[in-house]
Design a protein around this motif. Structure first.
Motif, PDB file in Angstrom:
ATOM      1  N   GLU A  23       0.813  -1.220   0.000  1.00 28.84           N
ATOM      2  CA  GLU A  23       0.000   0.000   0.000  1.00 28.84           C
ATOM      3  C   GLU A  23       0.842   1.264   0.000  1.00 28.84           C
ATOM      4  OE1 GLU A  23      -3.250   0.184  -0.308  1.00 28.84           O
ATOM      5  OE2 GLU A  23      -3.617  -1.966  -0.207  1.00 28.84           O
ATOM      6  N   GLY A  24       2.003   1.198   0.625  1.00 31.86           N
ATOM      7  CA  GLY A  24       2.838   2.394   0.680  1.00 31.86           C
ATOM      8  C   GLY A  24       4.188   2.098   1.299  1.00 31.86           C
ATOM      9  N   ILE A  25       5.135   3.021   1.032  1.00 30.32           N
ATOM     10  CA  ILE A  25       6.473   2.896   1.591  1.00 30.32           C
ATOM     11  C   ILE A  25       6.859   4.267   2.127  1.00 30.32           C
ATOM     12  CG2 ILE A  25       8.899   2.347   1.128  1.00 30.32           C
ATOM     13  CD1 ILE A  25       7.876   0.704  -1.315  1.00 30.32           C
ATOM     14  N   THR A  26       7.207   4.312   3.428  1.00 29.04           N
ATOM     15  CA  THR A  26       7.632   5.560   4.052  1.00 29.04           C
ATOM     16  C   THR A  26       8.923   5.283   4.803  1.00 29.04           C
ATOM     17  OG1 THR A  26       5.307   6.171   4.365  1.00 29.04           O
ATOM     18  CG2 THR A  26       6.940   7.435   5.596  1.00 29.04           C
ATOM     19  N   GLY A  27      10.025   5.813   4.305  1.00 27.31           N
ATOM     20  CA  GLY A  27      11.313   5.556   4.943  1.00 27.31           C
ATOM     21  C   GLY A  27      11.627   4.070   4.920  1.00 27.31           C
ATOM     22  N   ASP A  28      11.810   3.500   6.110  1.00 25.20           N
ATOM     23  CA  ASP A  28      12.131   2.073   6.186  1.00 25.20           C
ATOM     24  C   ASP A  28      10.906   1.215   6.523  1.00 25.20           C
ATOM     25  OD1 ASP A  28      11.833   2.918   8.780  1.00 25.20           O
ATOM     26  OD2 ASP A  28      13.564   1.836   9.556  1.00 25.20           O
ATOM     27  N   LYS A  29       9.712   1.800   6.427  1.00 23.42           N
ATOM     28  CA  LYS A  29       8.488   1.056   6.720  1.00 23.42           C
ATOM     29  C   LYS A  29       7.688   0.793   5.456  1.00 23.42           C
ATOM     30  CE  LYS A  29       7.941   2.690  11.397  1.00 23.42           C
ATOM     31  NZ  LYS A  29       7.015   3.244  12.383  1.00 23.42           N
ATOM     32  N   VAL A  30       7.140  -0.419   5.387  1.00 19.37           N
ATOM     33  CA  VAL A  30       6.304  -0.818   4.258  1.00 19.37           C
ATOM     34  C   VAL A  30       4.905  -1.082   4.801  1.00 19.37           C
ATOM     35  CG1 VAL A  30       5.938  -2.523   2.441  1.00 19.37           C
ATOM     36  CG2 VAL A  30       8.267  -1.858   3.061  1.00 19.37           C
ATOM     37  N   LYS A  31       3.904  -0.436   4.202  1.00 16.71           N
ATOM     38  CA  LYS A  31       2.514  -0.647   4.610  1.00 16.71           C
ATOM     39  C   LYS A  31       1.901  -1.640   3.639  1.00 16.71           C
ATOM     40  CE  LYS A  31      -1.685   1.936   5.654  1.00 16.71           C
ATOM     41  NZ  LYS A  31      -2.289   3.285   5.681  1.00 16.71           N
ATOM     42  N   ILE A  32       1.356  -2.747   4.208  1.00 17.90           N
ATOM     43  CA  ILE A  32       0.751  -3.771   3.362  1.00 17.90           C
ATOM     44  C   ILE A  32      -0.687  -4.009   3.804  1.00 17.90           C
ATOM     45  CG2 ILE A  32       2.941  -4.930   2.870  1.00 17.90           C
ATOM     46  CD1 ILE A  32       2.121  -7.068   4.918  1.00 17.90           C
ATOM     47  N   SER A  33      -1.486  -4.526   2.884  1.00 21.59           N
ATOM     48  CA  SER A  33      -2.829  -4.990   3.241  1.00 21.59           C
ATOM     49  C   SER A  33      -2.914  -6.464   2.879  1.00 21.59           C
ATOM     50  CB  SER A  33      -3.900  -4.179   2.516  1.00 21.59           C
ATOM     51  OG  SER A  33      -3.792  -4.338   1.125  1.00 21.59           O
ATOM     52  N   ILE A  34      -3.672  -7.183   3.694  1.00 24.06           N
ATOM     53  CA  ILE A  34      -3.801  -8.625   3.501  1.00 24.06           C
ATOM     54  C   ILE A  34      -5.278  -8.967   3.391  1.00 24.06           C
ATOM     55  CG2 ILE A  34      -3.309 -10.909   4.471  1.00 24.06           C
ATOM     56  CD1 ILE A  34      -1.058  -9.527   6.110  1.00 24.06           C
ATOM     57  N   SER A  35      -5.640  -9.613   2.300  1.00 25.23           N
ATOM     58  CA  SER A  35      -7.009 -10.111   2.128  1.00 25.23           C
ATOM     59  C   SER A  35      -6.976 -11.621   2.277  1.00 25.23           C
ATOM     60  CB  SER A  35      -7.547  -9.747   0.744  1.00 25.23           C
ATOM     61  OG  SER A  35      -7.615  -8.351   0.593  1.00 25.23           O
ATOM     62  N   ALA A  36      -7.705 -12.112   3.295  1.00 23.29           N
ATOM     63  CA  ALA A  36      -7.705 -13.552   3.555  1.00 23.29           C
ATOM     64  C   ALA A  36      -9.057 -13.938   4.155  1.00 23.29           C
ATOM     65  CB  ALA A  36      -6.581 -13.905   4.523  1.00 23.29           C
ATOM     66  N   PRO A  37      -9.446 -15.201   4.012  1.00 21.91           N
ATOM     67  CA  PRO A  37     -10.681 -15.670   4.645  1.00 21.91           C
ATOM     68  C   PRO A  37     -10.592 -15.525   6.166  1.00 21.91           C
ATOM     69  CG  PRO A  37      -9.840 -17.311   3.100  1.00 21.91           C
ATOM     70  CD  PRO A  37      -8.789 -16.257   3.241  1.00 21.91           C
ATOM     71  N   LYS A  38     -11.743 -15.385   6.827  1.00 17.50           N
ATOM     72  CA  LYS A  38     -11.785 -15.190   8.276  1.00 17.50           C
ATOM     73  C   LYS A  38     -11.172 -16.345   9.049  1.00 17.50           C
ATOM     74  CE  LYS A  38     -15.756 -12.130   8.485  1.00 17.50           C
ATOM     75  NZ  LYS A  38     -17.100 -11.908   9.045  1.00 17.50           N
ATOM     76  N   GLU A  39     -11.226 -17.548   8.501  1.00 16.41           N
ATOM     77  CA  GLU A  39     -10.701 -18.709   9.235  1.00 16.41           C
ATOM     78  C   GLU A  39      -9.169 -18.758   9.260  1.00 16.41           C
ATOM     79  OE1 GLU A  39     -11.877 -20.079   5.081  1.00 16.41           O
ATOM     80  OE2 GLU A  39     -12.973 -19.114   6.697  1.00 16.41           O
ATOM     81  N   ILE A  40      -8.513 -17.875   8.516  1.00  9.09           N
ATOM     82  CA  ILE A  40      -7.050 -17.832   8.517  1.00  9.09           C
ATOM     83  C   ILE A  40      -6.601 -16.769   9.522  1.00  9.09           C
ATOM     84  CG2 ILE A  40      -4.983 -17.270   7.173  1.00  9.09           C
ATOM     85  CD1 ILE A  40      -6.329 -18.482   4.763  1.00  9.09           C
TER      86      ILE A  40
END
Length: 100
Positions: A23-40
């Motif tokens: 989703e984004g990169i700021t300095g040394d941090k990477v913002k991610i999103s995860i789409s997964a079924p609720k049972e995971i």
């Protein structure tokens, strides 16, 4: 271990139903999103480690409590069931009074 290079907006799949998007990169941090079924279950590594440490502490406390329980049982077996007699020459005090 698989190492991937992704840009903002790009994604990859884990199995057939887990998608990870950068989703984004700021300095040394990477913002991610995860789409997964609720049972995971998805946990950060530091939370998983804290959970493991807590489980170990719980097992240790249970072992300690079990040890205390055995000691108390042993002490109860050694304690006489009838009241102790007063020492010779010492008269008992009425209830509620203290010796000074």
């Amino acid at each position: 271990m698989l190492v991937l290079t992704r840009r903002i907006g790009e994604s990859f799949f884990i199995g057939d139903n887990v998608e990870v998007v950068v989703e984004g990169i700021t300095g040394d941090k990477v913002k991610i999103s995860i789409s997964a079924p609720k049972e995971i279950t998805i946990l950060r590594k530091e939370l998983l480690e804290a959970q493991r440490v807590n489980k170990e502490a719980l097992v240790s406390n249970i072992d300690t409590l079990a040890s205390f329980k055995k000691k108390i049982r042993f002490m109860k077996q050694k304690t006489p069931s009838r009241p102790l007699r007063h020492a010779q020459g010492v008269t008992p005090l009425p209830k509620g009074e203290a010796r000074i």
